[in-house]
Motif scaffolding. Structure first.
Motif, mmCIF file in Angstrom:
data_model
loop_
_atom_site.group_PDB
_atom_site.id
_atom_site.type_symbol
_atom_site.label_atom_id
_atom_site.label_comp_id
_atom_site.label_asym_id
_atom_site.label_seq_id
_atom_site.Cartn_x
_atom_site.Cartn_y
_atom_site.Cartn_z
ATOM 1 N N LEU A 102 -6.344 4.913 0.985
ATOM 2 C CA LEU A 102 -6.332 5.439 -0.265
ATOM 3 C C LEU A 102 -7.625 6.679 -0.492
ATOM 4 N N VAL A 120 -2.796 2.484 -10.296
ATOM 5 C CA VAL A 120 -2.730 2.893 -8.902
ATOM 6 C C VAL A 120 -2.593 1.481 -8.030
ATOM 7 N N LEU A 121 -3.118 0.611 -8.232
ATOM 8 C CA LEU A 121 -2.986 -0.783 -7.411
ATOM 9 C C LEU A 121 -2.768 -1.784 -8.537
ATOM 10 N N TYR A 181 -3.785 8.317 -9.984
ATOM 11 C CA TYR A 181 -4.420 8.467 -8.621
ATOM 12 C C TYR A 181 -5.431 9.800 -8.567
ATOM 13 N N ARG A 199 4.869 2.270 -0.594
ATOM 14 C CA ARG A 199 5.107 2.139 -2.209
ATOM 15 C C ARG A 199 4.981 3.022 -3.080
ATOM 16 N N ASP A 200 5.677 3.190 -4.144
ATOM 17 C CA ASP A 200 5.360 4.555 -5.171
ATOM 18 C C ASP A 200 4.026 4.339 -5.684
ATOM 19 N N LEU A 201 3.472 5.569 -5.567
ATOM 20 C CA LEU A 201 1.969 5.649 -6.095
ATOM 21 C C LEU A 201 2.048 6.568 -7.658
ATOM 22 N N ASP A 202 1.447 6.056 -8.502
ATOM 23 C CA ASP A 202 1.294 6.688 -9.690
ATOM 24 C C ASP A 202 0.425 7.808 -9.472
ATOM 25 N N GLU A 203 0.824 9.060 -9.152
ATOM 26 C CA GLU A 203 0.066 10.469 -8.956
ATOM 27 C C GLU A 203 -0.933 10.726 -10.065
ATOM 28 N N CYS A 210 0.876 -1.395 -0.235
ATOM 29 C CA CYS A 210 -0.075 -0.165 0.091
ATOM 30 C C CYS A 210 1.008 1.288 -0.113
ATOM 31 N N PRO A 211 0.544 2.181 -0.774
ATOM 32 C CA PRO A 211 1.366 3.413 -0.945
ATOM 33 C C PRO A 211 1.208 4.161 0.621
ATOM 34 N N ARG A 212 0.138 4.051 1.237
ATOM 35 C CA ARG A 212 -0.016 4.720 2.597
ATOM 36 C C ARG A 212 0.671 4.127 3.647
#
Length: 262
Positions: free
Chosen positions: A144, A117-118, A71, A64-68, A58-60
């Motif tokens: 998220l 995102v996931l 998102y 983990r890197d998040l595709d902003e 989980c990015p939070r």
């Protein structure tokens, strides 16, 4: 739907750990075979006994890197036509975005954003009358999308957390595009004017965004302000549910970055 208490579940797990077959446990305790299999899977996963399996990060929670950009777009879709559901306390939550069959490109964009995102989670489409529900399953959806809560969105406060606002500020057009794709549209208006004694018809494009939530409309208009798009409020009766974008320069900006649904 029948729900089985902790005592029944623990009896099942004890039998399973002692080597009793799933089908025999199901018959002995009068529990569906699928439920027994699910309990066994969760128990093995909890004890690290599922070879090759791993918990998606989980990015939070895990950094983990998040595709902003993805998102930001998905957040806009969620605030408009999305909700998080789980049928029981033992099921993995799923994010559901309702996408009309008239816009298959929008449906593709929604699924692509979910996968970005996931990337390690399951995404599917469920056919409904006139639409498909695009769904992604993850136990971290509440991390998220902390706006999830009981009741309808327009009946409770909707506010972005600081990290979400930072993403929306960094990728405003993706956020706007998600909101338009969920609760907005691009239409062609027309009017008639008398010129040199003759009535002439003029057509011009306009964007609309309609949402009952005051908070969600403000998130939309605040973001429009940041990118220089001029807007006005149109009331439906006494309720200001509609945001209109009609000025030529602003429509041109929207056409570059958003465009009509497809």
């Amino acid at each position: 739907m029948n729900f089985h208490g902790t005592e029944v579940r623990q009896k099942a797990l004890t039998l399973l750990r002692n080597g009793v077959k799933n089908a025999d446990v199901a018959q002995k305790l009068s529990v569906p075979l699928g439920t027994v299999s699910y309990w066994k899977h969760l128990d093995r996963a909890k004890r690290g006994e599922c070879p090759g399996k791993h918990d998606p990060k989980c990015p939070r929670c895990d950094g983990r890197d998040l595709d902003e950009p993805a998102y930001s777009y998905l957040l806009g879709l969620y605030l408009g036509d999305g909700h998080i559901s789980h049928y029981s306390e033992h099921r993995v939550p799923n994010l559901v975005i309702a996408c009309g069959d008239s816009w298959p490109g929008l449906m593709d964009d929604c699924e692509q954003a979910m996968r970005a995102v996931l990337p390690d989670n399951s995404v599917c489409r469920v056919r409904k009358i006139g639409c498909h529900n695009v769904k992604v399953y993850s136990k971290h959806l509440h991390c998220l999308f902390p706006q999830h809560g009981p009741g309808k969105k327009h009946e409770r406060t909707i506010a972005l957390e600081a990290w979400q606002q930072a993403i929306a500020d960094a990728h405003p057009w993706e956020f706007i595009r998600g909101l338009i794709h969920s609760d907005g549209c691009r239409i062609t208006n027309w009017t008639e004017k008398t010129v040199a004694g003759q009535r002439k018809r003029y057509e011009y494009p306009r964007y609309f965004f309609s949402n009952k939530s005051d908070d969600i409309r403000k998130l939309f208009t605040d973001t429009l302000d940041k990118v220089g798009v001029k807007w006005t409020t149109l009331a439906r009766g006494s309720d200001p549910f509609n945001i209109s974008i009609a000025r030529k320069a602003s429509v041109a900006l929207m056409d570059i970055h958003v465009g009509p649904k497809y």
